[in-house]
Design an enzyme around this catalytic site. Sequence first.
Site, PDB file in Angstrom:
ATOM      1  N   CYS A 129       0.789  -1.266   0.140  1.00 16.30           N
ATOM      2  CA  CYS A 129       0.018   0.039  -0.166  1.00 16.30           C
ATOM      3  C   CYS A 129       0.972   1.148  -0.069  1.00 16.30           C
ATOM      4  O   CYS A 129       2.004   1.442   0.374  1.00 16.30           O
ATOM      5  CB  CYS A 129      -0.961  -0.034   1.180  1.00 16.30           C
ATOM      6  SG  CYS A 129      -0.121   0.101   2.940  1.00 16.30           S
ATOM      7  N   CYS A 138       0.702   3.716   2.057  1.00  9.59           N
ATOM      8  CA  CYS A 138       1.326   4.083   3.546  1.00  9.59           C
ATOM      9  C   CYS A 138       2.562   3.475   3.670  1.00  9.59           C
ATOM     10  O   CYS A 138       3.339   3.995   4.542  1.00  9.59           O
ATOM     11  CB  CYS A 138       0.417   4.302   4.404  1.00  9.59           C
ATOM     12  SG  CYS A 138      -0.574   2.744   4.824  1.00  9.59           S
TER      13      CYS A 138
END
Length: 144
Positions: free
Chosen positions: A53, A55
């Site tokens: 992802c 993040c």
Amino acid sequence: MSMSFDQYMRDMVQPMRDELTVLGIQELRTPEDVEEKVPASQGTALIVVNSVCGCAAGQCRPGVAQALAHDLTPDHLFTVFAGQDKEATAKAREYFAPYPPSSPSIALMKDGELVHFIERHQIEDRSAEEIAADLTGAFDRFCR
């Protein structure tokens, strides 16, 4: 030209793995790897649950890299990759109770006990610098 999905995914995530292994963080790819390393790690151990992802890319991995430049760091450095090494990740998460599965996430263990945990929701809304500061504070507290 035909490429298997598994090979495609391995090729795609390798740079994400490399961002941590280049720092000296050891990958735990199987449940047996986790069982062999985590309970036997005397002192402190950092376990990064890596992920594909945004993040993980923008905050987690850079935050871990910054934290590991600190004067005081854990004795052992490990990573599992959520969504890729599923069984190893599930085994590692057994050590993170009472926290629910979260990826990315970062655990700090001391003599086999969880002493500090950063969940995904504490990663996705913070900068790499804030994550590094959180980790170095934990290193100062537990890695002496």
